[in-house]
Scaffold this motif. Structure first.
Motif, PDB file in Angstrom:
ATOM      1  N   GLY A   1      61.236  81.175  76.683  1.00  0.00           N
ATOM      2  CA  GLY A   1      61.201  82.194  77.723  1.00  0.00           C
ATOM      3  C   GLY A   1      59.975  82.041  78.592  1.00  0.00           C
ATOM      4  O   GLY A   1      58.977  81.456  78.169  1.00  0.00           O
ATOM      5  N   ILE A   2      60.069  82.570  79.808  1.00  0.00           N
ATOM      6  CA  ILE A   2      58.986  82.436  80.777  1.00  0.00           C
ATOM      7  C   ILE A   2      58.454  83.817  81.116  1.00  0.00           C
ATOM      8  O   ILE A   2      59.225  84.706  81.481  1.00  0.00           O
ATOM      9  CB  ILE A   2      59.503  81.778  82.084  1.00  0.00           C
ATOM     10  N   ALA A   3      57.162  83.983  80.996  1.00  0.00           N
ATOM     11  CA  ALA A   3      56.536  85.227  81.435  1.00  0.00           C
ATOM     12  C   ALA A   3      56.354  85.146  82.951  1.00  0.00           C
ATOM     13  O   ALA A   3      55.801  84.171  83.448  1.00  0.00           O
ATOM     14  CB  ALA A   3      55.188  85.411  80.734  1.00  0.00           C
ATOM     15  N   VAL A   4      56.833  86.134  83.675  1.00  0.00           N
ATOM     16  CA  VAL A   4      56.695  86.098  85.144  1.00  0.00           C
ATOM     17  C   VAL A   4      55.306  86.566  85.552  1.00  0.00           C
ATOM     18  O   VAL A   4      54.768  87.514  84.995  1.00  0.00           O
ATOM     19  CB  VAL A   4      57.751  86.954  85.882  1.00  0.00           C
ATOM     20  N   ARG A   5      54.737  85.836  86.514  1.00  0.00           N
ATOM     21  CA  ARG A   5      53.413  86.223  86.990  1.00  0.00           C
ATOM     22  C   ARG A   5      53.485  87.320  88.043  1.00  0.00           C
ATOM     23  O   ARG A   5      52.606  88.161  88.131  1.00  0.00           O
ATOM     24  CB  ARG A   5      52.697  85.008  87.572  1.00  0.00           C
ATOM     25  N   ARG A   6      54.549  87.250  88.868  1.00  0.00           N
ATOM     26  CA  ARG A   6      54.684  88.275  89.894  1.00  0.00           C
ATOM     27  C   ARG A   6      56.066  88.911  89.779  1.00  0.00           C
ATOM     28  O   ARG A   6      57.020  88.466  90.402  1.00  0.00           O
ATOM     29  CB  ARG A   6      54.504  87.647  91.282  1.00  0.00           C
ATOM     30  N   PRO A   7      56.164  89.977  88.971  1.00  0.00           N
ATOM     31  CA  PRO A   7      57.469  90.599  88.750  1.00  0.00           C
ATOM     32  C   PRO A   7      58.019  91.201  90.053  1.00  0.00           C
ATOM     33  O   PRO A   7      57.245  91.717  90.867  1.00  0.00           O
ATOM     34  CB  PRO A   7      57.156  91.728  87.759  1.00  0.00           C
TER      35      PRO A   7
ATOM     36  N   GLY B   1      58.218 107.897  68.608  1.00  0.00           N
ATOM     37  CA  GLY B   1      58.754 106.881  67.705  1.00  0.00           C
ATOM     38  C   GLY B   1      57.891 105.641  67.819  1.00  0.00           C
ATOM     39  O   GLY B   1      56.733 105.725  68.235  1.00  0.00           O
ATOM     40  N   VAL B   2      58.475 104.493  67.490  1.00  0.00           N
ATOM     41  CA  VAL B   2      57.718 103.254  67.590  1.00  0.00           C
ATOM     42  C   VAL B   2      57.659 102.819  69.049  1.00  0.00           C
ATOM     43  O   VAL B   2      58.695 102.713  69.713  1.00  0.00           O
ATOM     44  CB  VAL B   2      58.371 102.138  66.747  1.00  0.00           C
ATOM     45  N   ILE B   3      56.450 102.597  69.562  1.00  0.00           N
ATOM     46  CA  ILE B   3      56.287 102.094  70.933  1.00  0.00           C
ATOM     47  C   ILE B   3      55.580 100.734  70.879  1.00  0.00           C
ATOM     48  O   ILE B   3      54.866 100.418  69.925  1.00  0.00           O
ATOM     49  CB  ILE B   3      55.510 103.089  71.834  1.00  0.00           C
ATOM     50  N   HIS B   4      55.792  99.924  71.920  1.00  0.00           N
ATOM     51  CA  HIS B   4      55.152  98.605  71.999  1.00  0.00           C
ATOM     52  C   HIS B   4      53.680  98.757  72.368  1.00  0.00           C
ATOM     53  O   HIS B   4      52.807  98.112  71.807  1.00  0.00           O
ATOM     54  CB  HIS B   4      55.876  97.723  73.030  1.00  0.00           C
ATOM     55  N   ALA B   5      53.408  99.610  73.345  1.00  0.00           N
ATOM     56  CA  ALA B   5      52.053 100.013  73.746  1.00  0.00           C
ATOM     57  C   ALA B   5      51.262  98.929  74.485  1.00  0.00           C
ATOM     58  O   ALA B   5      50.105  99.155  74.828  1.00  0.00           O
ATOM     59  CB  ALA B   5      51.257 100.542  72.544  1.00  0.00           C
ATOM     60  N   ASP B   6      51.882  97.769  74.728  1.00  0.00           N
ATOM     61  CA  ASP B   6      51.171  96.720  75.467  1.00  0.00           C
ATOM     62  C   ASP B   6      52.173  95.801  76.175  1.00  0.00           C
ATOM     63  O   ASP B   6      51.958  94.603  76.275  1.00  0.00           O
ATOM     64  CB  ASP B   6      50.312  95.903  74.489  1.00  0.00           C
ATOM     65  N   LEU B   7      53.245  96.403  76.690  1.00  0.00           N
ATOM     66  CA  LEU B   7      54.317  95.570  77.247  1.00  0.00           C
ATOM     67  C   LEU B   7      54.001  95.173  78.695  1.00  0.00           C
ATOM     68  O   LEU B   7      54.635  95.615  79.640  1.00  0.00           O
ATOM     69  CB  LEU B   7      55.671  96.291  77.145  1.00  0.00           C
ATOM     70  N   PHE B   8      53.002  94.323  78.822  1.00  0.00           N
ATOM     71  CA  PHE B   8      52.595  93.763  80.107  1.00  0.00           C
ATOM     72  C   PHE B   8      53.465  92.546  80.432  1.00  0.00           C
ATOM     73  O   PHE B   8      54.130  92.003  79.537  1.00  0.00           O
ATOM     74  CB  PHE B   8      51.116  93.361  80.042  1.00  0.00           C
ATOM     75  N   PRO B   9      53.451  92.104  81.697  1.00  0.00           N
ATOM     76  CA  PRO B   9      54.250  90.923  82.051  1.00  0.00           C
ATOM     77  C   PRO B   9      53.972  89.694  81.179  1.00  0.00           C
ATOM     78  O   PRO B   9      54.872  88.896  80.943  1.00  0.00           O
ATOM     79  CB  PRO B   9      53.868  90.677  83.522  1.00  0.00           C
ATOM     80  N   ASP B  10      52.755  89.557  80.678  1.00  0.00           N
ATOM     81  CA  ASP B  10      52.437  88.463  79.742  1.00  0.00           C
ATOM     82  C   ASP B  10      53.312  88.476  78.494  1.00  0.00           C
ATOM     83  O   ASP B  10      53.470  87.439  77.836  1.00  0.00           O
ATOM     84  CB  ASP B  10      51.002  88.614  79.186  1.00  0.00           C
TER      85      ASP B  10
ATOM     86  N   SER C   1      64.621  87.864  77.990  1.00  0.00           N
ATOM     87  CA  SER C   1      65.059  87.039  76.859  1.00  0.00           C
ATOM     88  C   SER C   1      64.264  87.304  75.588  1.00  0.00           C
ATOM     89  O   SER C   1      64.660  86.871  74.506  1.00  0.00           O
ATOM     90  CB  SER C   1      64.960  85.558  77.217  1.00  0.00           C
ATOM     91  N   GLY C   2      63.161  88.013  75.706  1.00  0.00           N
ATOM     92  CA  GLY C   2      62.391  88.277  74.497  1.00  0.00           C
ATOM     93  C   GLY C   2      61.123  89.054  74.786  1.00  0.00           C
ATOM     94  O   GLY C   2      60.628  89.081  75.920  1.00  0.00           O
ATOM     95  N   VAL C   3      60.599  89.683  73.759  1.00  0.00           N
ATOM     96  CA  VAL C   3      59.360  90.454  73.842  1.00  0.00           C
ATOM     97  C   VAL C   3      58.425  89.929  72.762  1.00  0.00           C
ATOM     98  O   VAL C   3      58.872  89.649  71.639  1.00  0.00           O
ATOM     99  CB  VAL C   3      59.640  91.962  73.658  1.00  0.00           C
ATOM    100  N   ILE C   4      57.161  89.754  73.101  1.00  0.00           N
ATOM    101  CA  ILE C   4      56.200  89.238  72.121  1.00  0.00           C
ATOM    102  C   ILE C   4      55.007  90.186  71.989  1.00  0.00           C
ATOM    103  O   ILE C   4      54.908  91.172  72.708  1.00  0.00           O
ATOM    104  CB  ILE C   4      55.697  87.809  72.481  1.00  0.00           C
ATOM    105  N   ASP C   5      54.101  89.847  71.099  1.00  0.00           N
ATOM    106  CA  ASP C   5      52.797  90.491  70.955  1.00  0.00           C
ATOM    107  C   ASP C   5      52.910  91.973  70.611  1.00  0.00           C
ATOM    108  O   ASP C   5      52.653  92.851  71.434  1.00  0.00           O
ATOM    109  CB  ASP C   5      51.973  90.279  72.237  1.00  0.00           C
TER     110      ASP C   5
END
Lengths: 321, 321
Positions: B107-113, B188-197, B207-211
């Motif tokens: 997957g590719i993290a977009v730099r400019r969403p 509930g459960v939150i990601h708390a850091d769902l930045f474009p990275d 396609s996916g979430v990391i970190d």
């Protein structure tokens, strides 16, 4: 480690459209090399390394580097291979920089080489020298004896901030080497930067060599002298003669040294130590604001140089014959 | 980017012997994440990411993070999966640090969403909130309103060096938020850091979430507020309401907001901006000697906070209903 240049999604997509590698699945900056920006690409066609050339690599030299990697691979030296785009060209441009995709090379760089690694690197270096003998493009070594004076001038005024007395010590050494540097030793294409970072091992064998961006035409024995500096000192900067013996013996199994080369070895080792001392010193004194790269310690090469200055003959490096 | 911890060849080999991944073919430090050391491993079994946990990640929290990634994957949220060793355990130790191998996620993290990315991230966030609803381990959010005061104390004395008047501005905001922070919103459960990275896209889809290393239990709408901060501002720090609308609409396609959540959105956005302002400020003021990481600019979040302070209602973020 280095990722200097950020590439926009659009630029990356446009660049890759020129290649037959299928869609891009992943792109990660990798912490490797200090001169260039490197990305690991996962394309539908497989894994590749994308290199963007930054400072110190002259664009005019890239045909030499890329051609050399192809030439060596044809002669069974395992190294990354430039991938050609649909127009049959390997050298492209991306984010305003020269850019090349090369094949991903498996292998592990050893952090603490033992004598067996030194033997394999000696043999590999000799094979590399042989394989490069019929490569037709040439490139002068910009970091040989003529290039050291300008480096020294760039660092002279502040050298003593790093180590008191360093400026005079370098000036004396430079003067000595300029007077005694050999001119007629066997020469050809040398790697000129074959440090442990740039050699991969797998299954107890040398599996590949990377980073040809200092390769040039110069004396073969000077390349050996660089490897003696890079592979055969212990962390406390003592010279390990067992490793030196292994390296020289490995080399001579493929390409025996001439008498003149053996005699010149201590002097060439001094030159090699001074070359890395100078480039590290300049980098140390010129860390840019916000740099992401921690410069390598120049003092390491002051200590290595002192060893070489005491060496009487190639026997001090483990040469048996 | 970060590779903080160097791993010796022997330690790496011994660590990998505990896994069923075959021989190690390649290991490269990757320039990703600012909290941990990450290596790309090529093993005979395929490509993997090895993470060594550095500062800020408490070892006691790792079962939460690793368990969450497994829990989410079972509910069709694509995220890296911890690889268990031969003893069935995912969490190991390497080079004196907690260490985990996870699957390599394309997957590719977009730099400019653009707005379409924001719509997908909104929808993905809601799916993640739903998927986490029956996760049984809990973890308090150490970086919620109660955690901001200690951060501020660590930065207060030097905050005005970054921007004159910043210390008072933060103190006022903190005081306001402490008095008005909501307590009973759906959580509930939150990601708390769902930045474009941390979001990957492929083929025009999320396609996916990391970190997941800031994931915790907190208000769902606070996670939305973090995403509004992270995804919907332009490089000049103006808020793009089209992106906000896309994100909120995407979220509500899966999980409609309650009236209370909508009403709290401007306040939660202020809190989220202050949280990232404070952690960035502390990092900015505490760059260690020889750091390889360039800290992120805290001023960005001063500007975002000012926008939120002016917002009258969730309509200012693009909420239509």
């Amino acid at each position: 480690m280095a990722v200097y240049t950020e590439v926009t999604d659009e630029d990356m997509a446009a660049f890759l459209e020129g290649y037959d590698l299928g869609g891009l699945l992943s792109c990660k900056g990798i912490a490797e090399g200090v001169e260039n920006s490197n990305y690991l690409l996962h394309c539908e066609a497989g894994f590749f390394i994308l290199t963007l050339y930054e400072r110190r690599v002259a664009e005019a030299d890239l045909p030499f580097f890329l051609g050399l990697m192809e030439h060596l691979a044809e002669r069974r030296i395992t190294c990354p291979q430039p991938v050609k785009n649909r127009k049959g060209v390997a050298l492209g441009r991306l984010a305003g920089r020269p850019a090349v995709i090369v094949t991903f090379l498996d292998g592990i760089a050893v952090r603490r080489p033992v004598a067996q690694h030194c033997a394999m690197i000696g043999e590999g270096l000799a094979r590399l020298h042989d394989a490069g003998s019929d490569f037709t493009i040439t490139r002068a070594n910009a970091l040989s004896v003529d290039g050291w004076e300008p480096l020294f001038r760039a660092a002279e005024m502040r050298a003593d901030n790093v180590l008191p007395g360093l400026a005079v010590a370098i000036a004396d050494e430079l003067s000595y080497l300029e007077r005694h540097w050999p001119k007629h030793l066997p020469s050809g294409v040398i790697h000129a930067d074959l440090f442990p970072d740039n050699a991969f091992f797998l299954g107890g064998k040398l599996s590949g060599v990377i980073d040809f961006y200092f390769a040039c035409n110069d004396m073969f024995a000077y390349d050996i002298a660089i490897c003696l500096n890079a592979w055969c000192f212990e962390p406390d900067m003592s010279f390990n003669i067992t490793k030196g013996m292994a390296l020289l013996d490995g080399y001579q199994r493929i390409r025996p040294l001439t008498v003149e080369e053996s005699e010149a070895l201590p002097l060439l080792a001094r030159g090699a130590a001074l070359r890395f001392l100078l480039t590290r010193l300049v980098d140390w004194l010129n860390v840019p604001e916000g740099a992401l790269v921690r410069p390598k310690d120049p003092i390491e090469y002051v200590k290595k140089l002192r060893f070489h200055q005491q060496a009487q003959s190639a026997r001090d490096y483990g040469l048996l014959k």
